[in-house]
Design a protein around this motif. Structure first.
Motif, PDB file in Angstrom:
ATOM      1  N   GLU A  60       0.564  -1.346  -0.006  1.00  0.00           N
ATOM      2  CA  GLU A  60       0.093  -0.081  -0.089  1.00  0.00           C
ATOM      3  C   GLU A  60       0.869   1.218   0.053  1.00  0.00           C
ATOM      4  O   GLU A  60       0.476   2.032  -0.728  1.00  0.00           O
ATOM      5  CB  GLU A  60      -1.127   0.014   1.163  1.00  0.00           C
ATOM      6  CG  GLU A  60      -0.527   0.391   2.555  1.00  0.00           C
ATOM      7  CD  GLU A  60      -1.829   0.451   3.641  1.00  0.00           C
ATOM      8  OE1 GLU A  60      -3.020   0.823   3.158  1.00  0.00           O
ATOM      9  OE2 GLU A  60      -1.369   0.384   4.672  1.00  0.00           O
ATOM     10  N   SER A  61       2.116   1.257   0.693  1.00  0.00           N
ATOM     11  CA  SER A  61       3.029   2.255   0.664  1.00  0.00           C
ATOM     12  C   SER A  61       3.546   2.641  -0.635  1.00  0.00           C
ATOM     13  O   SER A  61       3.642   3.735  -1.005  1.00  0.00           O
ATOM     14  CB  SER A  61       3.970   2.190   1.627  1.00  0.00           C
ATOM     15  OG  SER A  61       4.944   3.371   1.672  1.00  0.00           O
ATOM     16  N   ASP A  62       3.661   1.639  -1.595  1.00  0.00           N
ATOM     17  CA  ASP A  62       4.157   1.581  -2.647  1.00  0.00           C
ATOM     18  C   ASP A  62       3.206   2.162  -3.694  1.00  0.00           C
ATOM     19  O   ASP A  62       3.667   3.039  -4.535  1.00  0.00           O
ATOM     20  CB  ASP A  62       4.467   0.004  -3.289  1.00  0.00           C
ATOM     21  CG  ASP A  62       5.499   0.285  -4.466  1.00  0.00           C
ATOM     22  OD1 ASP A  62       6.545   0.632  -4.244  1.00  0.00           O
ATOM     23  OD2 ASP A  62       5.206  -0.267  -5.502  1.00  0.00           O
ATOM     24  N   LYS A  65       2.941   5.910  -3.205  1.00  0.00           N
ATOM     25  CA  LYS A  65       3.953   6.609  -3.566  1.00  0.00           C
ATOM     26  C   LYS A  65       4.200   6.637  -5.377  1.00  0.00           C
ATOM     27  O   LYS A  65       5.000   7.393  -5.904  1.00  0.00           O
ATOM     28  CB  LYS A  65       5.339   6.374  -3.160  1.00  0.00           C
ATOM     29  CG  LYS A  65       5.168   6.897  -1.460  1.00  0.00           C
ATOM     30  CD  LYS A  65       6.506   6.133  -0.666  1.00  0.00           C
ATOM     31  CE  LYS A  65       6.078   6.611   0.785  1.00  0.00           C
ATOM     32  NZ  LYS A  65       7.118   5.775   1.642  1.00  0.00           N
ATOM     33  N   HIS A  66       3.704   5.554  -5.842  1.00  0.00           N
ATOM     34  CA  HIS A  66       4.003   5.216  -7.224  1.00  0.00           C
ATOM     35  C   HIS A  66       2.985   5.260  -8.267  1.00  0.00           C
ATOM     36  O   HIS A  66       3.064   4.999  -9.326  1.00  0.00           O
ATOM     37  CB  HIS A  66       4.846   3.969  -7.444  1.00  0.00           C
ATOM     38  CG  HIS A  66       6.332   4.061  -6.755  1.00  0.00           C
ATOM     39  ND1 HIS A  66       6.440   3.432  -5.463  1.00  0.00           N
ATOM     40  CD2 HIS A  66       7.286   4.743  -6.930  1.00  0.00           C
ATOM     41  CE1 HIS A  66       7.723   3.695  -5.187  1.00  0.00           C
ATOM     42  NE2 HIS A  66       8.370   4.593  -6.216  1.00  0.00           N
ATOM     43  N   THR A  67       1.815   5.719  -7.618  1.00  0.00           N
ATOM     44  CA  THR A  67       0.537   6.046  -8.531  1.00  0.00           C
ATOM     45  C   THR A  67       0.825   7.471  -9.332  1.00  0.00           C
ATOM     46  O   THR A  67       1.414   8.204  -8.969  1.00  0.00           O
ATOM     47  CB  THR A  67      -0.884   6.001  -7.567  1.00  0.00           C
ATOM     48  OG1 THR A  67      -0.926   4.772  -7.131  1.00  0.00           O
ATOM     49  CG2 THR A  67      -1.925   6.492  -8.516  1.00  0.00           C
ATOM     50  N   PHE A  85       5.266   3.448   8.034  1.00  0.00           N
ATOM     51  CA  PHE A  85       6.706   4.061   7.182  1.00  0.00           C
ATOM     52  C   PHE A  85       6.422   5.576   7.192  1.00  0.00           C
ATOM     53  O   PHE A  85       5.993   6.285   8.364  1.00  0.00           O
ATOM     54  CB  PHE A  85       6.484   3.364   5.562  1.00  0.00           C
ATOM     55  CG  PHE A  85       6.629   2.112   5.549  1.00  0.00           C
ATOM     56  CD1 PHE A  85       7.198   1.190   6.006  1.00  0.00           C
ATOM     57  CD2 PHE A  85       5.584   1.575   5.034  1.00  0.00           C
ATOM     58  CE1 PHE A  85       7.238  -0.083   5.935  1.00  0.00           C
ATOM     59  CE2 PHE A  85       5.464   0.021   5.033  1.00  0.00           C
ATOM     60  CZ  PHE A  85       6.302  -0.650   5.431  1.00  0.00           C
ATOM     61  N   ASP A  86       6.758   6.193   6.161  1.00  0.00           N
ATOM     62  CA  ASP A  86       6.588   7.707   6.211  1.00  0.00           C
ATOM     63  C   ASP A  86       5.381   8.189   5.324  1.00  0.00           C
ATOM     64  O   ASP A  86       5.589   9.237   4.700  1.00  0.00           O
ATOM     65  CB  ASP A  86       8.022   8.270   5.501  1.00  0.00           C
ATOM     66  CG  ASP A  86       8.294   7.886   4.275  1.00  0.00           C
ATOM     67  OD1 ASP A  86       7.648   7.055   3.885  1.00  0.00           O
ATOM     68  OD2 ASP A  86       9.229   8.410   3.622  1.00  0.00           O
ATOM     69  N   ASN A  87       4.462   7.316   5.123  1.00  0.00           N
ATOM     70  CA  ASN A  87       3.359   7.578   4.338  1.00  0.00           C
ATOM     71  C   ASN A  87       2.597   8.951   4.558  1.00  0.00           C
ATOM     72  O   ASN A  87       2.331   9.678   3.643  1.00  0.00           O
ATOM     73  CB  ASN A  87       2.215   6.597   4.314  1.00  0.00           C
ATOM     74  CG  ASN A  87       2.704   5.217   3.830  1.00  0.00           C
ATOM     75  OD1 ASN A  87       3.896   4.947   3.008  1.00  0.00           O
ATOM     76  ND2 ASN A  87       2.189   4.169   4.263  1.00  0.00           N
ATOM     77  N   LEU A  88       2.594   9.188   6.070  1.00  0.00           N
ATOM     78  CA  LEU A  88       1.967  10.501   6.513  1.00  0.00           C
ATOM     79  C   LEU A  88       2.809  11.788   5.891  1.00  0.00           C
ATOM     80  O   LEU A  88       2.171  12.567   5.271  1.00  0.00           O
ATOM     81  CB  LEU A  88       1.717  10.654   7.854  1.00  0.00           C
ATOM     82  CG  LEU A  88       0.892  11.699   8.181  1.00  0.00           C
ATOM     83  CD1 LEU A  88      -0.694  11.629   7.682  1.00  0.00           C
ATOM     84  CD2 LEU A  88       0.883  11.806   9.836  1.00  0.00           C
TER      85      LEU A  88
END
Ligand code: S3P
Length: 169
Positions: A60-62, A65-67, A85-88
């Motif tokens: 989900e983090s990927d 960040k990559h959409t 992770f650093d999603n926020l």
């Protein structure tokens, strides 16, 4: 305005409100859970049971960040996404985050009637569901509370969010 990320617990209305907000603003609407399911070729429940939660959090983090985002979009995110992770920080750096805040009892009420399969909630009902939400929300709020905008999700409308956004800019 760019990207608007809706964050909050499962059942807080991110997708329903996100769709309305996007159409009100004339923006694209994107749901990261749907994008992940399309990318992996299976439902989130299937993904969890085959590969486990850690793999899901990486995926989900990927996806976040990559959409490829259009210039303007309302993006609905999974309830756990801001807490890993650093999603926020990534969302705060790439757009405006809005936390849709609701009390555990209200979330439990909404979730108990939902037909969407949520692996995190499997087997939890009644008082156990409320207690689980209270505990999870307490852990997650330190992340949710870092959103640029925090708003009460009770009777929240797209028009109200537009007003809040305009007042904040
Ligand atoms: C999750 C929330 C779900 C989905 C997954 C895990 C969570 O998204 O990403 O089942 O950990 O809170 P919604 O908040 O859209 O239900």
């Amino acid at each position: 305005m760019g990207l608007i990320f809706l964050i909050g617990f499962m059942g807080s209305g991110k997708t329903t409100l996100g769709r309305k907000l996007a159409s009100r603003l004339g923006y694209a609407f994107m749901d990261l859970d749907d994008i992940l399911e399309a990318r992996e070729g299976m439902t989130i429940a299937q993904y969890f049971s085959r590969f486990g939660e850690d793999a899901f959090r990486k995926s989900e983090s990927d996806v976040l960040k990559h959409t490829q985002y259009p210039e303007n979009a309302v993006v609905s995110t999974g309830g756990g996404l801001p807490c890993f992770f650093d999603n926020l920080q990534w969302m705060n750096a790439h757009g405006k985050t809005i936390y849709i805040k609701l009390a555990p009892k209200i979330l439990a009420d909404r979730l108990k009637n939902e037909r969407v399969e949520r692996p995190v909630l499997i087997g939890k009902q009644g008082g156990e569901l409320v207690a689980f939400i209270e505990q999870k929300l307490a852990e997650r709020e330190k992340f949710y509370n870092q959103a640029a905008i925090i708003t009460d999700g009770l009777s929240l409308t797209a028009d109200k969010v537009v007003q809040i956004l305009n007042a904040a800019t």
